[in-house]
Design an enzyme around this catalytic site. Structure first.
Site, PDB file in Angstrom:
ATOM      1  N   LYS A 149     125.004  35.413-106.494  1.00  0.00           N
ATOM      2  CA  LYS A 149     124.399  34.651-105.389  1.00  0.00           C
ATOM      3  C   LYS A 149     125.330  34.694-104.169  1.00  0.00           C
ATOM      4  CE  LYS A 149     121.783  31.732-108.514  1.00  0.00           C
ATOM      5  NZ  LYS A 149     121.729  30.524-109.341  1.00  0.00           N
ATOM      6  N   GLN A 166     124.641  25.016-110.338  1.00  0.00           N
ATOM      7  CA  GLN A 166     124.253  26.012-111.338  1.00  0.00           C
ATOM      8  C   GLN A 166     123.988  25.344-112.689  1.00  0.00           C
ATOM      9  OE1 GLN A 166     123.685  29.374-110.783  1.00  0.00           O
ATOM     10  NE2 GLN A 166     122.915  29.316-112.886  1.00  0.00           N
ATOM     11  N   ASP A 218     116.627  24.983-104.754  1.00  0.00           N
ATOM     12  CA  ASP A 218     116.113  25.296-106.094  1.00  0.00           C
ATOM     13  C   ASP A 218     114.737  24.665-106.316  1.00  0.00           C
ATOM     14  OD1 ASP A 218     117.660  27.025-107.558  1.00  0.00           O
ATOM     15  OD2 ASP A 218     118.987  25.477-108.376  1.00  0.00           O
TER      16      ASP A 218
END
Ligand code: NAP
Length: 300
Positions: free
Chosen positions: A60, A104, A127
């Site tokens: 990422k 994460q 997200d």
């Protein structure tokens, strides 16, 4: 974006090529934002040293840098407490150079992930897991953030000119990350939606009967090569979200990655199919970048 393998087989949906197309569009948008003095910024928080999570976070960060985004990667020890993590989140909530924040998954067991997600500024929740963004997906408010993998699945279908409107879509799996949001997204009353969606899960009866009714199958159950030719009707489109490790002594790493679909047999029946790797995976990161750029655009 469809590559023919041979005439008796399905078309391979090339996620890497479609992700590249997304990046071309994003580069243009990022350049435009920069002319206005805005550089979209993403902060990724990793707690602990899970090797797969580390690899995701690295990739990422790398993609952000390649696109010219501002990227902050914070790696915290597994001993990090809930309140330490919350205060990091709060810092980024208040940082005007950061437009997207993600923690994460999965964090270590002592961390309450739900509470962390709720602490995010929903305008920075790239997200799409914060309840406000889940609600916006349900009420079809386009200012919300949709989780990256479902967005990537939809984009793969659209770019491959696969008709979603009116199609019978069967989603395998009902997780908050993939199954539920992809079902909601594809049933929205807009372009890219209007599908007739059925969701099956571990308690569903006669699963293969249901999946055989699908024009489009989306497999997201985390079971290696679960979807067999028997689950698929001739000519269906098969999107494989699964990423599973299976032992492979022939490989240097001792394992290889396979999807939730038995690719070698299903490709003979499907009209189009995504490979693993190289299908949905690259699209997930591309959509994270797209959500970060969208967040920056909505702030400025
Ligand atoms: P998850 O949270 O474990 O959810 C799995 C879902 O599948 C659950 O709803 C479960 O049913 C259902 N299920 C499990 N076994 C089943 C069976 N035998 N028959 C029918 N349904 C079954 O998984 P997830 O996070 O959604 O991830 C699914 C897969 O996608 C994993 O392989 C993951 O690694 C992969 N993934 C890939 C990406 C990507 O970027 N490509 C992103 C996210 C996830 P119940 O609800 O009844 O338990």
């Amino acid at each position: 974006m469809l590559r023919m393998i041979d005439t008796s087989m399905a078309k391979l949906i090339d996620g890497r090529a479609i992700a590249e197309k997304v990046y071309v569009e994003l580069r243009r948008e990022i350049a435009e934002l920069k002319t206005r003095g805005v550089t979209p910024g993403l902060a990724v928080l990793l707690v602990g040293d899970d090797p797969a999570s580390r690899a995701y976070v690295r990739s990422k960060d790398k993609t952000c840098r390649e696109l010219g985004l501002h990227s902050v990667k914070v790696e915290l020890p597994a001993s990090t407490t809930q309140s330490e993590l919350l205060s990091r989140v709060d810092e980024f909530n208040r940082d005007s150079n950061i437009h997207g924040i993600l923690v994460q998954s999965p964090p270590p067991e002592h961390i309450d992930e739900t509470a962390i997600v709720r602490a995010l500024d929903p305008r920075k929740d790239v997200d799409g897991f914060h309840p406000e963004n889940v609600a916006k997906l349900v009420i079809e408010d386009p200012t919300g953030f949709v989780p990256c993998t479902p967005l990537g699945v939809q984009r793969l279908l659209l770019e491959s000119q696969i008709e979603i409107s009116g199609a019978n879509v069967v989603v395998l799996g009902r997780s908050m990350i993939v199954g539920k949001p992809v079902a909601l997204l594809l049933m929205q009353k807009n372009k890219g939606g209007n599908a007739t969606v059925t969701v099956v899960h571990s308690r569903s009866r006669d699963l293969s009967h249901v999946t055989r009714s699908a024009d489009i199958i989306i497999a997201a159950i985390g079971r290696a090569q679960f979807v067999k030719a028997d689950h698929v009707r001739e000519g269906a489109v098969v999107i494989d979200v699964g990423i599973n490790r299976v032992e492979d002594p022939a490989s240097k790493r001792g394992y290889r990655l396979v999807g939730d679909v038995a690719f070698d047999e299903v490709i003979k029946k499907a009209s189009a199919i995504t490979p693993v790797p190289g299908g949905v995976g690259p699209m997930t990161i591309a959509m994270l970048m797209a959500n970060t750029v969208k967040a920056a655009r909505q702030f400025h």
